[in-house]
Structure formats: C-alpha cells, structure tokens
Write a protein that holds these residues in place. Structure first.
Motif, PDB file in Angstrom:
ATOM      1  N   ILE A 162       6.808  17.671   4.090  1.00 32.37           N
ATOM      2  CA  ILE A 162       7.255  17.024   2.855  1.00 32.37           C
ATOM      3  C   ILE A 162       8.758  17.270   2.717  1.00 32.37           C
ATOM      4  CG2 ILE A 162       7.126  17.038   0.332  1.00 32.37           C
ATOM      5  CD1 ILE A 162       4.170  17.852   0.624  1.00 32.37           C
ATOM      6  N   LYS A 163       9.558  16.229   2.850  1.00 27.83           N
ATOM      7  CA  LYS A 163      11.013  16.377   2.849  1.00 27.83           C
ATOM      8  C   LYS A 163      11.648  15.922   1.540  1.00 27.83           C
ATOM      9  CE  LYS A 163      10.778  18.100   6.868  1.00 27.83           C
ATOM     10  NZ  LYS A 163      10.842  19.573   6.945  1.00 27.83           N
ATOM     11  N   LEU A 164      11.059  14.942   0.880  1.00 23.65           N
ATOM     12  CA  LEU A 164      11.632  14.421  -0.360  1.00 23.65           C
ATOM     13  C   LEU A 164      10.509  14.125  -1.350  1.00 23.65           C
ATOM     14  CD1 LEU A 164      14.245  11.966   1.191  1.00 23.65           C
ATOM     15  CD2 LEU A 164      14.797  14.075  -0.054  1.00 23.65           C
ATOM     16  N   VAL A 165      10.856  14.180  -2.627  1.00 24.24           N
ATOM     17  CA  VAL A 165       9.898  13.940  -3.708  1.00 24.24           C
ATOM     18  C   VAL A 165      10.457  12.849  -4.608  1.00 24.24           C
ATOM     19  CG1 VAL A 165       8.549  15.011  -5.556  1.00 24.24           C
ATOM     20  CG2 VAL A 165       9.280  16.396  -3.592  1.00 24.24           C
ATOM     21  N   MET A 166       9.588  11.944  -5.073  1.00 21.37           N
ATOM     22  CA  MET A 166      10.006  10.842  -5.955  1.00 21.37           C
ATOM     23  C   MET A 166       8.921  10.615  -7.015  1.00 21.37           C
ATOM     24  SD  MET A 166      11.248   7.882  -3.250  1.00 21.37           S
ATOM     25  CE  MET A 166       9.589   7.626  -2.594  1.00 21.37           C
ATOM     26  N   LEU A 167       9.219   9.735  -7.943  1.00 24.40           N
ATOM     27  CA  LEU A 167       8.234   9.179  -8.868  1.00 24.40           C
ATOM     28  C   LEU A 167       8.006   7.724  -8.491  1.00 24.40           C
ATOM     29  CD1 LEU A 167       9.677  10.522 -12.255  1.00 24.40           C
ATOM     30  CD2 LEU A 167       8.085  11.655 -10.685  1.00 24.40           C
ATOM     31  N   VAL A 168       6.906   7.149  -8.958  1.00 25.95           N
ATOM     32  CA  VAL A 168       6.639   5.737  -8.685  1.00 25.95           C
ATOM     33  C   VAL A 168       5.919   5.092  -9.863  1.00 25.95           C
ATOM     34  CG1 VAL A 168       4.379   6.110  -7.576  1.00 25.95           C
ATOM     35  CG2 VAL A 168       5.724   4.094  -6.971  1.00 25.95           C
ATOM     36  N   ASN A 169       6.223   3.836 -10.091  1.00 27.73           N
ATOM     37  CA  ASN A 169       5.407   2.959 -10.920  1.00 27.73           C
ATOM     38  C   ASN A 169       4.610   2.092  -9.952  1.00 27.73           C
ATOM     39  OD1 ASN A 169       4.233   1.243 -12.756  1.00 27.73           O
ATOM     40  ND2 ASN A 169       6.105   0.109 -13.223  1.00 27.73           N
ATOM     41  N   ASP A 170       3.365   2.485  -9.712  1.00 23.18           N
ATOM     42  CA  ASP A 170       2.490   1.770  -8.787  1.00 23.18           C
ATOM     43  C   ASP A 170       1.844   0.612  -9.549  1.00 23.18           C
ATOM     44  OD1 ASP A 170       0.904   1.144  -6.533  1.00 23.18           O
ATOM     45  OD2 ASP A 170      -0.726   2.377  -7.310  1.00 23.18           O
ATOM     46  N   VAL A 171       2.484  -0.537  -9.502  1.00 23.89           N
ATOM     47  CA  VAL A 171       2.024  -1.697 -10.274  1.00 23.89           C
ATOM     48  C   VAL A 171       0.651  -2.157  -9.777  1.00 23.89           C
ATOM     49  CG1 VAL A 171       2.595  -4.052 -10.986  1.00 23.89           C
ATOM     50  CG2 VAL A 171       4.430  -2.384 -10.591  1.00 23.89           C
ATOM     51  N   SER A 172      -0.235  -2.435 -10.721  1.00 26.20           N
ATOM     52  CA  SER A 172      -1.583  -2.896 -10.377  1.00 26.20           C
ATOM     53  C   SER A 172      -1.921  -4.156 -11.161  1.00 26.20           C
ATOM     54  CB  SER A 172      -2.623  -1.813 -10.703  1.00 26.20           C
ATOM     55  OG  SER A 172      -2.462  -0.685  -9.874  1.00 26.20           O
ATOM     56  N   LEU A 173      -2.662  -5.038 -10.530  1.00 29.03           N
ATOM     57  CA  LEU A 173      -3.178  -6.239 -11.184  1.00 29.03           C
ATOM     58  C   LEU A 173      -4.680  -6.049 -11.348  1.00 29.03           C
ATOM     59  CD1 LEU A 173      -1.118  -8.946  -9.243  1.00 29.03           C
ATOM     60  CD2 LEU A 173      -0.569  -7.815 -11.420  1.00 29.03           C
ATOM     61  N   ARG A 174      -5.065  -5.484 -12.491  1.00 29.68           N
ATOM     62  CA  ARG A 174      -6.439  -5.034 -12.709  1.00 29.68           C
ATOM     63  C   ARG A 174      -7.445  -6.178 -12.708  1.00 29.68           C
ATOM     64  NH1 ARG A 174      -6.015   0.487 -11.943  1.00 29.68           N
ATOM     65  NH2 ARG A 174      -4.428   1.372 -13.311  1.00 29.68           N
ATOM     66  N   GLY A 175      -6.993  -7.352 -13.081  1.00 27.17           N
ATOM     67  CA  GLY A 175      -7.923  -8.471 -13.117  1.00 27.17           C
ATOM     68  C   GLY A 175      -8.329  -8.967 -11.740  1.00 27.17           C
ATOM     69  N   LEU A 176      -7.547  -8.628 -10.719  1.00 32.63           N
ATOM     70  CA  LEU A 176      -7.844  -9.074  -9.360  1.00 32.63           C
ATOM     71  C   LEU A 176      -8.580  -8.031  -8.535  1.00 32.63           C
ATOM     72  CD1 LEU A 176      -4.431 -10.782  -8.449  1.00 32.63           C
ATOM     73  CD2 LEU A 176      -6.449 -11.797  -9.532  1.00 32.63           C
ATOM     74  N   ILE A 177      -8.462  -6.771  -8.922  1.00 24.67           N
ATOM     75  CA  ILE A 177      -9.010  -5.683  -8.106  1.00 24.67           C
ATOM     76  C   ILE A 177     -10.534  -5.723  -7.960  1.00 24.67           C
ATOM     77  CG2 ILE A 177      -9.331  -3.170  -8.070  1.00 24.67           C
ATOM     78  CD1 ILE A 177      -6.401  -2.927  -8.956  1.00 24.67           C
ATOM     79  N   PRO A 178     -11.314  -5.947  -9.033  1.00 29.86           N
ATOM     80  CA  PRO A 178     -12.776  -5.899  -8.870  1.00 29.86           C
ATOM     81  C   PRO A 178     -13.306  -6.860  -7.813  1.00 29.86           C
ATOM     82  CG  PRO A 178     -12.204  -5.805 -11.184  1.00 29.86           C
ATOM     83  CD  PRO A 178     -10.935  -6.111 -10.454  1.00 29.86           C
ATOM     84  N   ASN A 179     -12.830  -8.104  -7.799  1.00 30.12           N
ATOM     85  CA  ASN A 179     -13.317  -9.055  -6.803  1.00 30.12           C
ATOM     86  C   ASN A 179     -12.905  -8.651  -5.390  1.00 30.12           C
ATOM     87  OD1 ASN A 179     -14.684 -10.725  -8.557  1.00 30.12           O
ATOM     88  ND2 ASN A 179     -12.949 -12.113  -8.871  1.00 30.12           N
TER      89      ASN A 179
END
Length: 336
Positions: A162-179
């Motif tokens: 582990i060399k570097l650490v960051m934060l992320v906004n992991d964008v999700s499209l919840r309406g598409l995930i179930p299918n």
C-alpha cells in the motif's frame, strides 16, 4: 507526502502538494505522471519525499498556489479499480430490507467487484448522467493505491504494497444494478465513472490515524450543503485495506497503480441500524442505506436518489480540523 495530478492530457501532470494543501511544486523531472512514479516507486518515492520536505520547509523553488479544482483524480485512469465491501453493516441492511440472510461466508471472504478504470471523474467535476430514473447515488469510501503486488500475497505482506491512500465517490446507478445482478455476471452499467480525492497521501503522512491498515477518523459527507454522514472509517470495518489487497491478488498479480476500495463506509448505531446526523447518529455514506433503513422501519423507501443539480461533498479532516486529501465535490448534471 502528498501528491496530486494536474489536468493535462490523459494521465495528468505529477505535482507535490504541501501538507496544508496551500502550495505545490512540479515533480515531472522525477516522474511525469503518477503512474510513472508508481512504476518505479523504489526510486521515485525518496526523491518525491525530499521535494515534499523542501516544500513544507519553505525551501522549494518555483512554488505555486495549489488549486484543487485544477486537479484530475490522482490517477486519471488506472490499470485496475477493484472495490470491496468491508462494512458488513451495509450488506446486512440491504439483505434485511429484502428479508434475506447474509451468507456466513461474507464474514470471512470479502465481496469485491472490478469496476471500469479507463476514465475517472476529476474531484471537482460533474457527474454526468442520462436519466434520474437510473437511481443516481454517491458512495463515500476509503481507497488505496498499490505498487506491483505478487499473486497469492498474504494480508500481512500486502500491507507493504500500500503506497498511497485516497478517498473516492464511487458513483452508483441503483436503478440499474438489480437487473444486472439478476443476470449473474456482475456490474457494468450500474457502476459509471468514480471520482477520487484531489490528493493521494502516503500512509505515514496519516500518523497515528493510520491504524491496522485503515484510518481511525470520520469520513465527512455533505449533501446539498447539509451534513449527511460522519461515519468513522475504522469502526465496524470487517476487512482492513491490506486484507482487501490480498483478496484482490488471490489468483493474479496486481500491476503498480492498482486501486482497491473499501466499499461504502457504514457504522452501526447503538448496535442497530444507522441514524441520521440530525437525529444524533453518524449519518450515512450513501443514499441507498437511508432507503434500506426506511424500508426496515416503515415498510417503504421515502428518500429519493440524487436529482440533476444535487451536489455531494466528501472530505476527511485530521484532529486539528485540517483537510487531509482535499475535497471531492460533484454536481449531478444531465448528459447532452
């Protein structure tokens, strides 16, 4: 040390950023891009650390004002982006809302998917979406960047990669995930490009907050200017970042520049479901979790997902109140 990539070409231009995020200095004579620095980390890291020390001591030349809005994600594109699910509270809530049990194996074998890494959103750029009906959601997470990781590495040995650490906004499209999941073959459309923090930092820069291969600090999320979440990253974390790196490398080597995510940071509240900040809890790192709790408690989901014009901010501050990674701030806009 703290590193960032200014927007330039596809892979950015590497700079060293001061500890207080006020100033920066060019680093392209050491390595032109973040990826090239990681490719030769044993040689580039000491030189970058020396420049970082000079910058903080006021001894660097050609110093300029650091502008987070001028940054691409530290790695504007990456060879690998794999996101785990280290917070079983999040998984438990989703399952409970569906009246489903969490398989026992989830507590010993991390969930992980491989996301698209050919494009990332810059930390202050817009989330461009086609349709609000897709269920646009933010997910605030911790991430790490590795050097070359050998196949089958142990979690103990993975910590050294582990060399570097960051934060992320992991964008999700919840309406598409179930299918997509019903097809039994994983995410594609439900996981568009993610946005990472302006700055990536080495673990030593986190001091005492870097504990057991994670960070013992709150991850701050605001939504349309109002506090939305302040869950502690270390609390209720089932798998630390070294364990997730080892899981990602179980059957294959990882290339330098691989990004591994923690999944949505999620804390229990008094042993049960989470609670909104305004109600005395630590809030949430995604809207889906609010909706799951509403379903469990009332039988229906009431909070909508993000609409065009909505803005999410994600940041982490040290004990003195100083921003560590800079601020992610993304506005949802309609695609042309």
């Amino acid at each position: 040390m703290k590193l960032a990539s200014l927007k330039q070409g596809r892979d950015g231009r590497l700079i060293v950023v001061s500890r207080d995020l006020s100033q920066a200095v060019d680093a392209t004579d050491v390595a032109p891009t973040m990826q090239s620095a990681l490719d030769d980390w044993a040689n580039t890291a000491p030189r970058l650390a020396e420049r970082y020390a000079e910058l903080n001591a006021g001894a660097a030349t050609n110093v300029f004002v650091f502008d987070e809005a001028a940054c691409a994600s530290p790695l504007p594109r990456a060879f690998a982006w794999m996101d785990g699910s280290a917070y079983l509270n999040h998984v438990e809530l989703v399952r409970k809302a569906r009246n489903a049990e969490v398989p026992e194996s989830f507590y010993s074998d991390p969930l992980m998917y491989q996301g698209g890494s050919d494009t990332f959103i810059a930390p202050r750029d817009d989330i461009v979406a086609i349709d609000e009906a897709h269920g646009i959601d933010m997910e605030a997470e911790l991430t790490v960047i590795t050097d070359d990781v050998p196949m089958g590495v142990s979690a103990e040995a993975a910590a050294d990669h582990i060399k570097l650490v960051m934060l992320v906004n992991d964008v999700s499209l919840r309406g598409l995930i179930p299918n997509e999941l019903r097809k039994g073959f994983g995410f594609v459309h439900g996981k568009p490009s993610s946005a990472f923090s302006p700055v990536a930092v080495t673990p030593d820069e986190l001091g005492a907050a870097w504990q057991s291969n994670t960070i013992d600090l709150p991850l701050l999320v605001d939504y349309n200017g109002a506090p939305f979440g302040c869950a502690n990253v270390k609390t209720d974390m089932t798998f630390n970042m070294a364990e997730l790196v080892a899981h990602a490398a179980k059957t294959r080597s990882l290339c330098a520049g691989a990004i591994i995510g923690s999944g949505t940071v999620s804390n229990k509240f008094e042993g049960g479901e989470g609670k909104k900040i305004e109600d005395g809890g630590v809030g949430y790192s995604c809207i889906a979790e609010v909706r799951m709790i509403e379903k469990i408690q009332t039988g229906s989901m009431q909070t909508p997902f993000m609409s065009f014009g909505d803005t999410v901010g994600i940041e982490m501050r040290d004990d003195a109140g100083n921003s560590i990674f800079g601020r992610i701030e993304n506005k949802v806009v309609r695609a042309d």
